[in-house]
Scaffold this motif. Structure first.
Motif, mmCIF file in Angstrom:
data_model
loop_
_atom_site.group_PDB
_atom_site.id
_atom_site.type_symbol
_atom_site.label_atom_id
_atom_site.label_comp_id
_atom_site.label_asym_id
_atom_site.label_seq_id
_atom_site.Cartn_x
_atom_site.Cartn_y
_atom_site.Cartn_z
ATOM 1 N N HIS A 32 37.483 75.579 45.990
ATOM 2 C CA HIS A 32 38.513 76.431 45.649
ATOM 3 C C HIS A 32 37.934 77.490 44.690
ATOM 4 C CE1 HIS A 32 41.370 74.780 48.504
ATOM 5 N NE2 HIS A 32 41.286 73.619 47.895
ATOM 6 N N VAL A 109 36.466 82.394 34.569
ATOM 7 C CA VAL A 109 36.850 81.235 35.339
ATOM 8 C C VAL A 109 36.723 79.903 34.532
ATOM 9 C CG1 VAL A 109 36.686 79.463 37.307
ATOM 10 C CG2 VAL A 109 36.019 81.983 37.562
ATOM 11 N N HIS A 130 44.096 79.816 28.231
ATOM 12 C CA HIS A 130 44.612 81.193 28.593
ATOM 13 C C HIS A 130 44.064 82.052 27.557
ATOM 14 C CE1 HIS A 130 47.784 84.251 28.532
ATOM 15 N NE2 HIS A 130 48.279 83.943 29.855
ATOM 16 N N ARG A 138 40.917 82.786 36.138
ATOM 17 C CA ARG A 138 41.381 81.631 36.889
ATOM 18 C C ARG A 138 40.985 80.374 36.101
ATOM 19 N NH1 ARG A 138 40.095 82.725 43.045
ATOM 20 N NH2 ARG A 138 40.952 80.516 43.413
ATOM 21 N N LEU A 140 40.997 76.485 37.244
ATOM 22 C CA LEU A 140 40.960 75.429 38.408
ATOM 23 C C LEU A 140 40.740 73.958 37.628
ATOM 24 C CD1 LEU A 140 39.480 77.847 39.745
ATOM 25 C CD2 LEU A 140 40.079 76.550 41.567
ATOM 26 N N PHE A 192 50.270 80.707 32.698
ATOM 27 C CA PHE A 192 49.536 80.681 34.100
ATOM 28 C C PHE A 192 50.732 80.901 35.413
ATOM 29 C CE2 PHE A 192 46.231 78.818 31.461
ATOM 30 C CZ PHE A 192 45.151 79.324 31.489
ATOM 31 N N THR A 194 50.952 79.411 38.926
ATOM 32 C CA THR A 194 50.209 78.285 39.244
ATOM 33 C C THR A 194 50.324 78.119 41.071
ATOM 34 O OG1 THR A 194 50.449 77.254 37.233
ATOM 35 C CG2 THR A 194 49.720 75.833 39.304
ATOM 36 N N ASP A 264 45.347 75.790 41.085
ATOM 37 C CA ASP A 264 44.425 76.961 40.790
ATOM 38 C C ASP A 264 45.800 78.008 39.970
ATOM 39 O OD1 ASP A 264 43.290 79.448 41.130
ATOM 40 O OD2 ASP A 264 42.969 79.254 43.233
ATOM 41 N N ALA A 265 45.460 78.187 38.984
ATOM 42 C CA ALA A 265 46.162 79.036 37.997
ATOM 43 C C ALA A 265 45.698 80.209 37.467
ATOM 44 C CB ALA A 265 46.596 77.851 36.601
ATOM 45 N N VAL A 266 46.254 81.110 37.471
ATOM 46 C CA VAL A 266 46.039 82.586 37.451
ATOM 47 C C VAL A 266 46.609 82.972 35.972
ATOM 48 C CG1 VAL A 266 46.007 84.962 38.005
ATOM 49 C CG2 VAL A 266 45.957 83.322 39.779
#
Length: 284
Positions: A32, A109, A130, A138, A140, A192, A194, A264-266
């Motif tokens: 991912h 990332v 963060h 992202r 992960l 994030f 998520t 998977d956190a943005v």
């Protein structure tokens, strides 16, 4: 599972070859993670570098891979791998991830294979992730979940009950593991949005004797299992537990289920994150 960061070159030197524990979790991340030329990736809790080495090669030589871990002996092993493979795009940082010497918004990332399991200060580490991620970057991370090795714990519960011992420490030990909700909450609190993917794999053994004598089980799990009972009861409980596991595996084998998740956190600016509703989805 929490491996003590012992100052032991022998553990570090053989760490990759002895367990296959981290590989299924790392594979979830590799399925991912964004793979783009020129991106900056930070590997938190890199250990001996399985994931960092893969990402350095898969993202290409224009990428920058920063491997972070306080375990100096393991990082020495990673250094030898990087030198052997002539990877010019990997940087090693022997440090706690709670303070990253990186500018704000400078990373594309962040990955962490099972790292959150071993963070004493998970909220601080995630906040630091963060900070260094650009908006939209992202994170992960992989983790095992509550319910792992349920077959083992069922046998353990039976033995404790037979001896009339307190079951509360066993329940506490089982329940300390991550859940989807608890991990998502940590990520959301750090800013994030998520999503996650769940999966599972099995660890198979001929019987209980093989399980309890396995090197990685002894390194990563056995002390925690023994801490559930008073010291004066350890020998008799584990003799009985081994016998019970052997009895259960007489007809076939001992198979332990390991539920896994990859988050998977943005990274969102905190103003937006405070207003964003978490988009939590599950794919088995």
């Amino acid at each position: 599972m929490k491996v003590a960061l012992a100052a032991d070159d022998e553990i570090a030197n053989h760490y990759d070859e002895l367990p296959l524990w981290s590989a299924p979790f790392g594979q979830l991340i590799l399925e991912h993670v964004p793979l783009r030329r020129g991106q900056t990736v930070v590997d938190i809790g890199a250990g001996t570098g399985f994931l960092a080495v893969e990402l350095a090669q898969r993202c290409g030589s224009e990428s920058r891979i920063i491997a972070v871990d306080p375990w100096a002996e393991a990082m020495a092993v990673l250094r030898r791998k990087v030198d052997y493979l002539k990877l010019s795009n990997v940087e090693l940082v022997i440090s706690d991830a709670a303070e990253l010497a990186l500018p704000d918004g400078s990373v594309d990332v962040v990955v962490s294979n099972l790292g959150i399991n071993n963070f004493d200060n998970a909220a601080r580490v995630l906040s630091e992730c963060h900070r260094v991620l650009r908006p939209g970057g992202r994170l992960l991370l992989s983790t095992n979940l509550v319910g792992h090795m349920a077959e083992f714990y069922d046998a353990y519960r039976q033995v404790l009950d037979q001896f009339g011992l307190d079951l509360v420490p066993l329940d506490r030990h089982i329940d300390h593991r991550a859940t989807i909700g608890s991990t998502a909450a940590l990520l959301e609190a750090a800013g994030f949005v998520t999503s996650f993917v769940e999966s599972s794999f099995r660890m198979r053994f001929a019987d209980g004797t093989a399980l309890l004598n396995h090197y990685f089980i002894r390194l990563g799990f056995l002390d925690g299992w023994k801490s559930i009972v008073p010291a004066e009861d350890t020998d008799r409980v584990f003799t009985a537990l081994q016998a019970e596991l052997n009895r259960r595996s007489e007809a076939t084998e001992l198979s332990l289920t390991i539920p896994t998740a990859c988050f998977d956190a943005v990274a969102q600016p905190f103003g937006q994150a405070a207003q964003a509703e978490a988009n939590i989805s599950s794919t088995v």
